[in-house]
Scaffold this motif. Structure first.
Motif, PDB file in Angstrom:
ATOM      1  N   GLU A 182       0.931   8.934   3.658  1.00 31.18           N
ATOM      2  CA  GLU A 182       0.418   7.871   4.522  1.00 31.18           C
ATOM      3  C   GLU A 182       0.460   8.323   5.973  1.00 31.18           C
ATOM      4  OE1 GLU A 182       1.082   3.722   4.103  1.00 31.18           O
ATOM      5  OE2 GLU A 182       2.176   3.978   2.206  1.00 31.18           O
ATOM      6  N   VAL A 183      -0.515   7.852   6.747  1.00 35.88           N
ATOM      7  CA  VAL A 183      -0.542   8.052   8.194  1.00 35.88           C
ATOM      8  C   VAL A 183      -0.681   6.683   8.827  1.00 35.88           C
ATOM      9  CG1 VAL A 183      -1.829   9.015  10.133  1.00 35.88           C
ATOM     10  CG2 VAL A 183      -1.504  10.370   8.053  1.00 35.88           C
ATOM     11  N   VAL A 184       0.225   6.371   9.741  1.00 32.76           N
ATOM     12  CA  VAL A 184       0.263   5.032  10.324  1.00 32.76           C
ATOM     13  C   VAL A 184       0.408   5.108  11.834  1.00 32.76           C
ATOM     14  CG1 VAL A 184       1.290   4.051   8.233  1.00 32.76           C
ATOM     15  CG2 VAL A 184       2.779   4.866  10.068  1.00 32.76           C
ATOM     16  N   ALA A 185       0.118   3.994  12.498  1.00 38.45           N
ATOM     17  CA  ALA A 185       0.376   3.890  13.928  1.00 38.45           C
ATOM     18  C   ALA A 185       1.881   3.982  14.165  1.00 38.45           C
ATOM     19  CB  ALA A 185      -0.175   2.581  14.462  1.00 38.45           C
ATOM     20  N   ALA A 186       2.255   4.479  15.336  1.00 36.72           N
ATOM     21  CA  ALA A 186       3.680   4.668  15.633  1.00 36.72           C
ATOM     22  C   ALA A 186       4.464   3.374  15.463  1.00 36.72           C
ATOM     23  CB  ALA A 186       3.847   5.220  17.043  1.00 36.72           C
ATOM     24  N   GLY A 187       3.867   2.253  15.850  1.00 37.07           N
ATOM     25  CA  GLY A 187       4.543   0.975  15.751  1.00 37.07           C
ATOM     26  C   GLY A 187       4.727   0.485  14.331  1.00 37.07           C
ATOM     27  N   GLU A 188       4.064   1.121  13.388  1.00 42.95           N
ATOM     28  CA  GLU A 188       4.145   0.711  11.985  1.00 42.95           C
ATOM     29  C   GLU A 188       5.018   1.636  11.141  1.00 42.95           C
ATOM     30  OE1 GLU A 188       0.146   0.587  10.599  1.00 42.95           O
ATOM     31  OE2 GLU A 188      -0.476  -0.959  12.014  1.00 42.95           O
ATOM     32  N   LEU A 189       5.527   2.694  11.762  1.00 47.75           N
ATOM     33  CA  LEU A 189       6.259   3.703  10.988  1.00 47.75           C
ATOM     34  C   LEU A 189       7.509   3.125  10.326  1.00 47.75           C
ATOM     35  CD1 LEU A 189       6.545   6.669  10.097  1.00 47.75           C
ATOM     36  CD2 LEU A 189       7.800   7.092  12.237  1.00 47.75           C
ATOM     37  N   ALA A 191       8.340   0.038   9.542  1.00 47.08           N
ATOM     38  CA  ALA A 191       8.049  -0.950   8.501  1.00 47.08           C
ATOM     39  C   ALA A 191       7.479  -0.288   7.252  1.00 47.08           C
ATOM     40  CB  ALA A 191       7.082  -2.002   9.036  1.00 47.08           C
ATOM     41  N   THR A 192       6.635   0.715   7.442  1.00 44.32           N
ATOM     42  CA  THR A 192       6.036   1.398   6.293  1.00 44.32           C
ATOM     43  C   THR A 192       7.096   2.127   5.479  1.00 44.32           C
ATOM     44  OG1 THR A 192       3.953   1.676   7.502  1.00 44.32           O
ATOM     45  CG2 THR A 192       4.307   3.081   5.578  1.00 44.32           C
ATOM     46  N   VAL A 193       7.965   2.845   6.172  1.00 42.95           N
ATOM     47  CA  VAL A 193       9.040   3.562   5.469  1.00 42.95           C
ATOM     48  C   VAL A 193       9.990   2.567   4.805  1.00 42.95           C
ATOM     49  CG1 VAL A 193      11.051   5.061   5.772  1.00 42.95           C
ATOM     50  CG2 VAL A 193       8.889   5.620   6.905  1.00 42.95           C
ATOM     51  N   ALA A 194      10.296   1.475   5.486  1.00 45.34           N
ATOM     52  CA  ALA A 194      11.193   0.459   4.910  1.00 45.34           C
ATOM     53  C   ALA A 194      10.619  -0.125   3.630  1.00 45.34           C
ATOM     54  CB  ALA A 194      11.457  -0.645   5.938  1.00 45.34           C
ATOM     55  N   ALA A 195       9.308  -0.351   3.597  1.00 45.60           N
ATOM     56  CA  ALA A 195       8.684  -0.912   2.397  1.00 45.60           C
ATOM     57  C   ALA A 195       8.752   0.075   1.235  1.00 45.60           C
ATOM     58  CB  ALA A 195       7.234  -1.279   2.702  1.00 45.60           C
ATOM     59  N   ILE A 196       8.522   1.344   1.519  1.00 46.47           N
ATOM     60  CA  ILE A 196       8.600   2.365   0.465  1.00 46.47           C
ATOM     61  C   ILE A 196      10.021   2.475  -0.064  1.00 46.47           C
ATOM     62  CG2 ILE A 196       8.436   4.848   0.027  1.00 46.47           C
ATOM     63  CD1 ILE A 196       6.053   4.872   1.995  1.00 46.47           C
ATOM     64  N   VAL A 197      10.973   2.492   0.848  1.00 42.61           N
ATOM     65  CA  VAL A 197      12.377   2.609   0.456  1.00 42.61           C
ATOM     66  C   VAL A 197      12.817   1.392  -0.354  1.00 42.61           C
ATOM     67  CG1 VAL A 197      14.726   2.596   1.368  1.00 42.61           C
ATOM     68  CG2 VAL A 197      13.046   4.181   2.294  1.00 42.61           C
ATOM     69  N   LYS A 198      12.349   0.219   0.022  1.00 43.86           N
ATOM     70  CA  LYS A 198      12.688  -0.989  -0.737  1.00 43.86           C
ATOM     71  C   LYS A 198      12.193  -0.877  -2.176  1.00 43.86           C
ATOM     72  CE  LYS A 198      12.216  -6.028  -0.759  1.00 43.86           C
ATOM     73  NZ  LYS A 198      11.646  -7.214  -0.073  1.00 43.86           N
ATOM     74  N   ALA A 199      10.974  -0.373  -2.343  1.00 43.33           N
ATOM     75  CA  ALA A 199      10.446  -0.183  -3.693  1.00 43.33           C
ATOM     76  C   ALA A 199      11.315   0.790  -4.478  1.00 43.33           C
ATOM     77  CB  ALA A 199       9.005   0.324  -3.620  1.00 43.33           C
ATOM     78  N   LEU A 200      11.765   1.850  -3.832  1.00 42.99           N
ATOM     79  CA  LEU A 200      12.591   2.849  -4.506  1.00 42.99           C
ATOM     80  C   LEU A 200      13.921   2.265  -4.963  1.00 42.99           C
ATOM     81  CD1 LEU A 200      11.962   5.909  -2.145  1.00 42.99           C
ATOM     82  CD2 LEU A 200      11.120   5.652  -4.478  1.00 42.99           C
ATOM     83  N   VAL A 201      14.605   1.526  -4.080  1.00 37.05           N
ATOM     84  CA  VAL A 201      15.940   1.038  -4.429  1.00 37.05           C
ATOM     85  C   VAL A 201      15.892  -0.144  -5.387  1.00 37.05           C
ATOM     86  CG1 VAL A 201      16.936   1.865  -2.264  1.00 37.05           C
ATOM     87  CG2 VAL A 201      16.118  -0.479  -2.408  1.00 37.05           C
ATOM     88  N   ASN A 202      14.742  -0.795  -5.516  1.00 35.73           N
ATOM     89  CA  ASN A 202      14.625  -1.894  -6.474  1.00 35.73           C
ATOM     90  C   ASN A 202      14.410  -1.418  -7.903  1.00 35.73           C
ATOM     91  OD1 ASN A 202      15.003  -3.924  -4.632  1.00 35.73           O
ATOM     92  ND2 ASN A 202      12.846  -4.393  -4.355  1.00 35.73           N
ATOM     93  N   ASN A 203      14.055  -0.169  -8.066  1.00 32.81           N
ATOM     94  CA  ASN A 203      13.801   0.379  -9.398  1.00 32.81           C
ATOM     95  C   ASN A 203      15.083   0.913 -10.020  1.00 32.81           C
ATOM     96  OD1 ASN A 203      11.054  -0.197  -9.157  1.00 32.81           O
ATOM     97  ND2 ASN A 203      10.635   1.765  -8.175  1.00 32.81           N
ATOM     98  N   SER A 204      15.034   1.144 -11.310  1.00 37.02           N
ATOM     99  CA  SER A 204      16.189   1.687 -12.019  1.00 37.02           C
ATOM    100  C   SER A 204      16.590   3.035 -11.420  1.00 37.02           C
ATOM    101  CB  SER A 204      15.844   1.876 -13.501  1.00 37.02           C
ATOM    102  OG  SER A 204      16.678   2.837 -14.099  1.00 37.02           O
ATOM    103  N   PRO A 205      17.825   3.166 -10.936  1.00 40.40           N
ATOM    104  CA  PRO A 205      18.252   4.451 -10.359  1.00 40.40           C
ATOM    105  C   PRO A 205      18.098   5.613 -11.331  1.00 40.40           C
ATOM    106  CG  PRO A 205      19.826   2.731  -9.828  1.00 40.40           C
ATOM    107  CD  PRO A 205      18.865   2.139 -10.829  1.00 40.40           C
ATOM    108  N   ASN A 206      18.448   5.381 -12.590  1.00 42.97           N
ATOM    109  CA  ASN A 206      18.326   6.445 -13.586  1.00 42.97           C
ATOM    110  C   ASN A 206      16.867   6.805 -13.836  1.00 42.97           C
ATOM    111  OD1 ASN A 206      19.304   8.249 -15.705  1.00 42.97           O
ATOM    112  ND2 ASN A 206      18.408   6.764 -17.122  1.00 42.97           N
ATOM    113  N   ALA A 207      16.004   5.784 -13.944  1.00 43.69           N
ATOM    114  CA  ALA A 207      14.590   6.046 -14.201  1.00 43.69           C
ATOM    115  C   ALA A 207      13.936   6.768 -13.028  1.00 43.69           C
ATOM    116  CB  ALA A 207      13.855   4.743 -14.498  1.00 43.69           C
TER     117      ALA A 207
END
Length: 261
Positions: A182-189, A191-207
Motif C-alpha cells: 500500500e502507498v498512502v498519504a503521510a497523514g494516513e500512515l 491509521a493504515t498500519v494500525a488497521a493491518i495490525v488489528k487484523a493480524l492480532v485478531n486472527n488465530s496466532p497459530n494459524a
C-alpha cells in the motif's frame, strides 16, 4: 534489553521496533545489525507479541550502510568482508523467518540495504513521498546479500532493471512492481498500519504463524503429488489443533474465539 540503535515499544500485543539513528538517515552499521537481529529473535519468541511493526525515526526510513562503517570495511580482508556480510545476511534471515507477522512502516526514503530490511518483512506500507533505490552499482558493488528478499518482493524482471541502473523510483512505482502493498498519504500512515495490525492480532496466532510458513514453503514450487500431500497434511494438522477446533466451534457458536479474550 537495551539497544543502542533501536527503540522498542509493546502495546496491545504489538511490538514496534523503531530504527533510531535519524542523524545518519537510519543507516546501519554492525551495531544496528546486531540490535535488529537480537530484537527480532527475542520478540519472535515472545508469546505476548502477535505482530511486529518495523518503523523508523526521522525523515528517512533507512539509507543503507553507514558511511563510517563502509570506510572501515574498505580495509577489510576477504575473510573479514565475508564474515561481515554473513552478519547482515543473518539479520535479514531472522526478520524473514520471524514467527510473527512483520509490517514495514516506511515513512521516508529507503535505499540499498534498507530495501533489504523492507523486503524481508511480510507487509509493506509506504508514504507517497518515499523514494526507493538500489544504489550499489554506483559504488562498484552489487546488492548481493539483500537479493534473495528483494527479488522475491519485486520480481526478477524489475530486479533486472533496478539492480543494474541504480535508478531512484517512487512509492507508486514500488507499488506497481509489487515491492509495497500500500502507498498512502503521510497523514494516513499510522491509521493504515494500525488497521493491518488489528487484523493480524485478531486472527488465530497459530494459524497466522502457519500461514506465513505456508506461503514461504509453497511459493515457486510446481503442483506435484508431493505438494498436494504436504498441503493436505497441513490442513489436517491444523484442523485438529487447539486453535483450529476453537476457531471453528466459536464460529458455529457465534461467539468470539478464546484468543480474543
Amino acid at each position: 534489553m537495551t539497544y543502542q540503535t533501536l527503540t522498542i515499544a509493546i502495546a496491545d500485543k504489538v511490538a514496534t521496533i523503531t530504527l533510531n539513528r535519524p542523524d545518519v538517515r537510519n543507516a546501519f552499521n554492525e551495531t544496528t545489525i546486531s540490535d535488529i537481529t537480537l530484537a527480532f529473535d527475542q520478540l519472535g519468541r515472545d508469546e505476548a507479541v502477535r505482530a511486529i511493526v518495523l518503523a523508523a525515526n526521522g525523515p528517512a526510513f533507512c539509507a543503507g550502510a553507514d558511511l563510517n562503517w563502509m570506510k572501515k570495511m574498505a580495509g577489510y580482508s576477504h575473510e573479514e568482508n565475508n564474515a561481515d556480510a554473513m552478519q547482515l545476511a543473518e539479520m535479514l534471515r531472522t526478520i524473514y523467518l520471524c514467527p510473527k507477522p512483520v509490517v514495514a512502516k516506511v515513512q521516508g526514503d529507503c535505499y540499498a540495504g534498507g530495501m533489504g530490511l523492507v523486503a524481508a518483512c511480510d507487509i509493506v506500507v509506504a508514504v507517497e513521498e518515499a523514494n526507493f533505490c538500489l544504489s550499489e552499482v554506483k559504488l562498484g558493488l552489487i546488492p548481493a546479500t539483500i537479493s534473495p528478499y528483494v527479488i522475491k518482493a519485486m520480481g526478477e524482471q524489475a530486479a533486472r532493471r533496478y539492480f543494474l541502473t541504480a535508478e531512484r523510483f517512487t512509492a507508486q512505482q514500488a507499488l506497481r512492481i509489487g515491492f509495497t502493498h500500500e502507498v498512502v498519504a503521510a497523514g494516513e500512515l499510522d491509521a493504515t498500519v494500525a488497521a493491518i495490525v488489528k487484523a493480524l492480532v485478531n486472527n488465530s496466532p497459530n494459524a497466522v504463524q502457519q500461514a506465513k510458513v505456508l506461503v514461504r514453503d509453497v511459493a515457486g514450487h510446481p503442483v506435484t503429488d508431493a505438494l498436494l500431500a504436504d498441503t493436505a497434511e497441513r490442513i489436517a494438522h491444523i484442523r485438529a489443533s487447539e486453535q483450529g477446533r476453537e476457531g471453528v466451534q466459536s464460529f458455529l457458536d457465534k461467539r468470539k474465539p478464546a484468543w480474543l479474550n
